[in-house]
Design a protein around this motif. Structure first.
Motif, PDB file in Angstrom:
ATOM      1  N   ASP A 137      13.177 -47.586  -3.508  1.00 18.35           N
ATOM      2  CA  ASP A 137      12.628 -46.297  -3.912  1.00 18.35           C
ATOM      3  C   ASP A 137      13.647 -45.169  -3.755  1.00 18.35           C
ATOM      4  OD1 ASP A 137      10.702 -44.790  -4.990  1.00 18.35           O
ATOM      5  OD2 ASP A 137       9.364 -44.741  -3.264  1.00 18.35           O
ATOM      6  N   ASP A 144      10.583 -45.637  11.687  1.00 12.55           N
ATOM      7  CA  ASP A 144       9.903 -45.150  10.488  1.00 12.55           C
ATOM      8  C   ASP A 144       8.515 -44.577  10.756  1.00 12.55           C
ATOM      9  OD1 ASP A 144      12.078 -45.983   9.143  1.00 12.55           O
ATOM     10  OD2 ASP A 144      11.225 -47.903   8.531  1.00 12.55           O
ATOM     11  N   LYS A 168       7.216 -40.605  10.583  1.00 16.99           N
ATOM     12  CA  LYS A 168       6.653 -39.944   9.414  1.00 16.99           C
ATOM     13  C   LYS A 168       5.125 -39.918   9.511  1.00 16.99           C
ATOM     14  CE  LYS A 168       7.737 -41.703   5.291  1.00 16.99           C
ATOM     15  NZ  LYS A 168       8.716 -42.060   4.280  1.00 16.99           N
ATOM     16  N   ILE A 206       2.646 -36.622  10.223  1.00 15.49           N
ATOM     17  CA  ILE A 206       1.660 -36.233   9.205  1.00 15.49           C
ATOM     18  C   ILE A 206       0.269 -36.177   9.835  1.00 15.49           C
ATOM     19  CG2 ILE A 206       0.540 -36.967   7.075  1.00 15.49           C
ATOM     20  CD1 ILE A 206       3.273 -38.179   6.275  1.00 15.49           C
ATOM     21  N   GLN A 207       0.015 -37.129  10.707  1.00 17.41           N
ATOM     22  CA  GLN A 207      -1.311 -37.176  11.331  1.00 17.41           C
ATOM     23  C   GLN A 207      -1.412 -36.277  12.560  1.00 17.41           C
ATOM     24  OE1 GLN A 207      -1.822 -41.346  11.996  1.00 17.41           O
ATOM     25  NE2 GLN A 207      -2.499 -41.718   9.894  1.00 17.41           N
ATOM     26  N   GLU A 216       3.563 -34.014   2.628  1.00 19.23           N
ATOM     27  CA  GLU A 216       2.210 -34.475   2.945  1.00 19.23           C
ATOM     28  C   GLU A 216       1.447 -33.483   3.813  1.00 19.23           C
ATOM     29  OE1 GLU A 216       0.750 -37.105   1.828  1.00 19.23           O
ATOM     30  OE2 GLU A 216       2.452 -38.067   0.848  1.00 19.23           O
ATOM     31  N   TYR A 220      15.714 -35.650  -1.538  1.00 19.30           N
ATOM     32  CA  TYR A 220      16.868 -35.514  -0.657  1.00 19.30           C
ATOM     33  C   TYR A 220      17.796 -34.449  -1.248  1.00 19.30           C
ATOM     34  CZ  TYR A 220      15.747 -39.738   2.025  1.00 19.30           C
ATOM     35  OH  TYR A 220      15.156 -40.657   2.852  1.00 19.30           O
TER      36      TYR A 220
END
Lengths: 356, 279
Positions: free
Chosen positions: A44, A219, A222, A226-227, A246, A300
């Motif tokens: 991705d 990882d 992230k 967000i939470q 987000e 980016y």
């Protein structure tokens, strides 16, 4: 017996249909030329539309494959048996690949548009004069905070992380050089320090930071941010951009003391079969419109100066992702430390982990 | 006797099934989420399925994954069945258990080691990584599984049948075709499906031997996970789950029908059974 043989033929028939299916998909899209370009990129990490556009414009057929870490990419290239024409490693891996003769030198006469790249990002210590690599994206290490839980003024530098208010609330990226680097830069030392005294000083300082650490994670940062599981995290700018997308309460800052500057550059590995196609792709990616579209898609920071004019102003004026030249001057690129000091950093990091 | 409806055993059974299925249902539920993440459900949408339909790369990889699984398990079944028969007929007990032991070592050894050794082998032989390297390694790690599934059926087989067949003048090929294979058929089918599922979900071995643009679903999803798993993957998993569900229920349906037919035959002609026994 008869039934088993029938089943076997049925299986072969189905797989034949599947083969036709994938053959059809492969050839219905883009150019049908036999001239292929094998790209090996991070998962991705490109706008898929650009690949189609490249196929249409150049006539090459792109075979695209992805990897998840520099190390796995390195293994595939080093072992051979593959025929990648272009890959995009990070700076420390490029240095290692140059040393081990795994990348081909670039023929600069075949490259057009290198002047679109900001000179800040050319001629870096890992690849002097860009003999082997062309910048693709770059970024920094910094601090993400949630403005609902932390005051903006409270976090402007690495030093602020020591604030006793943040007891057990900071998430750190799980990397030896990143964490030890915080200790080094707080005292104004180089991120690539090979001085034992400086390293010990940094470690003593980090001892005081340990109570503030909530966790050392990779990882998952992230998701946690967000939470809103934690108010503060130390992470890379690309990750931060994703989080901020987000959750609007999140912000990214570059510490005053400076930080790490990282690169992902395009290189032509030794396994290349079609260097002409690789150059065509590099030139394609250097075009301002293409680089802008890609940066817009991935989020980016692009090293392409000409592309920045095409990006929305709110993106390029964001000091945190496109810092001023003065700030960029304070950023430091990781250099290969050699096995002895890599071990030293890892040992200190391990000790830091044990403090909790 | 009155049967009480409540029993601890049933409760336990339900609990275990809930535990097994909830994660999958959770994943399916979020594949319809309007927001791009699995954090909270904001609304119903099928856009991830549309995105999946447009992602030709992922579809092609899914097709390739199934192709590898179908073909590799077929070849592994052929080789493994013959291997099991071979092991079964080894006279010396010592040799037999040694061969079986060697077979089992491959089953228990970590996938990472097998994968790394395949990578070394392929590159040493100058073999290009791609479809065939994945296919060959999948065949290789599936063979021991097939052997293990077929061998018990061979041991259950009545060996007097072979003696009888030979007595009646059957040659080796006829014995294999008409006696051995029919009696171990369930084992062969089970071996095939085991090999198939192993091939579909293998990550570690495949990870080492993919290359040159060829990838399987597990490897591709893993590389994509770096950026956080997109709900497109949820959509794909949902479709795969439904396909698997369809296959299982189809298999169940066919089996049920066969059983009914057999029962009907015996119902209609009660002497049928006797006829079959007395020549």
């Amino acid at each position: 017996m008869k039934q088993l043989i029938q089943l076997a033929f049925a299986v072969l028939g189905i797989s034949g249909v599947l083969y036709l299916g994938s053959f059809f998909i492969e050839h219905s899209q883009g150019a049908s030329g036999t001239d292929t370009l094998n790209i090996f990129n991070w998962g991705d990490y490109i706008d898929p539309e650009l690949l189609e556009q490249f196929e249409e414009e150049s006539g090459y057929r792109v075979v695209y494959e992805t990897f998840d870490s520099n190390e796995s990419m390195y293994t595939k290239v080093q072992q051979g048996g593959t025929a990648y024409d272009l890959t995009i490693p990070s700076e420390y891996m490029i240095e290692r690949m140059i040393e081990e003769d795994l990348v081909l030198p670039m023929d600069h006469s075949k490259i057009t548009g290198l002047d679109n790249i900001d000179s800040e990002f050319l001629d870096q210590p890992f690849d002097p004069d860009n003999q082997y690599s062309i910048p693709y994206f770059w970024g920094t290490l910094g601090i993400v905070y949630n403005d609902q839980m932390v005051n903006e003024e409270d976090i402007t530098s690495w030093g602020d992380l020591w604030n006793p208010e943040f007891k057990e609330s900071i998430l750190f990226i799980d990397g030896a050089r990143e964490v030890i680097g915080i200790g080094l830069q707080t005292q104004g030392y180089s991120l690539n320090s090979k001085n034992d005294e400086e390293l010990n000083e940094a470690f003593e300082l980090l001892r005081g930071l340990a109570p503030n650490a909530k966790a050392l994670v990779a990882d998952e940062i992230k998701m946690y941010m967000i939470q809103e599981e934690a108010p503060v995290a130390v992470t890379f700018s690309g990750e931060a951009a994703d989080m901020m997308w987000e959750n609007e309460s999140l912000h990214y800052i570059l510490p005053e003391e400076g930080s790490n500057l990282w690169f992902d550059n395009m290189v032509i590995p030794k396994t290349a079969q079609n260097t002409e196609a690789a150059y065509a792709f590099i030139n394609f990616m250097l075009q301002p419109e293409v680089a802008a579209q890609n940066a817009d898609y991935i989020g980016y920071s692009t090293p392409n100066k000409a592309a920045m004019d095409l990006l929305p102003e709110e993106t390029t004026e964001d000091e945190q992702f496109y810092p001023s030249a003065e700030t960029v001057g304070k950023l430091e690129v990781y250099e290969d430390l050699g096995p002895e000091y890599i071990e030293k950093y890892n040992d200190l990091f391990l000790e830091f982990k044990m403090l909790r | 006797m009155i049967k009480s409806k409540f029993s601890w055993a049933n409760l336990y059974l339900i609990f275990i099934f809930v535990l097994l299925y909830v994660p999958i249902l959770y994943l399916i539920f979020y594949s319809f989420n309007q927001a791009g993440t699995m954090n909270e459900f904001t609304g119903f949408t099928t856009e991830h399925y549309e995105a999946l339909a447009g992602d030709t790369r992922l579809i092609r990889i899914a097709l390739d994954t199934f192709r590898v699984a179908l073909v590799s398990s077929l070849l592994a079944t052929v080789i493994g069945t013959l291997g099991a028969i071979g092991i079964f007929f080894v006279r010396q007990r010592r040799t037999q258990s040694t061969i079986l032991g060697l077979n089992n070592v491959l089953l228990v050894s970590p996938d990472v080691i097998i994968g790394a050794s395949f990578l070394l082998l392929f590159t040493m032989a100058g073999f290009r990584l791609g479809f065939y390297s994945v296919l060959f390694s999948h065949i290789a790690f599936s063979i021991p599984i097939v052997v293990l599934m077929v061998l018990p059926k061979l041991q259950e087989m009545n060996t007097n049948m072979i003696t009888a067949a030979k007595d009646l003048g059957a040659n080796n090929w006829q014995v294999l075709k008409s006696v051995i294979i029919p009696s171990i058929k369930p084992g062969i089918l089970a071996g095939y499906f085991m090999a198939f599922t192993y091939s579909i979900d293998d990550f570690a071995v495949t990870f080492f031997v993919t290359g040159n643009g060829f990838a399987t679903l597990s490897v591709e999803i893993y590389s994509r996970a770096r950026q956080g798993i997109s709900l497109e993957i949820n959509a794909l998993s949902t479709i795969l789950f439904i396909v698997a569900l369809g296959l299982v229920s189809g298999y169940y349906f066919v089996q049920q029908q066969q059983r009914n037919r057999k029962r009907k035959l015996t119902d209609v002609d009660p002497t049928n059974h006797q006829k079959a026994v007395t020549p």
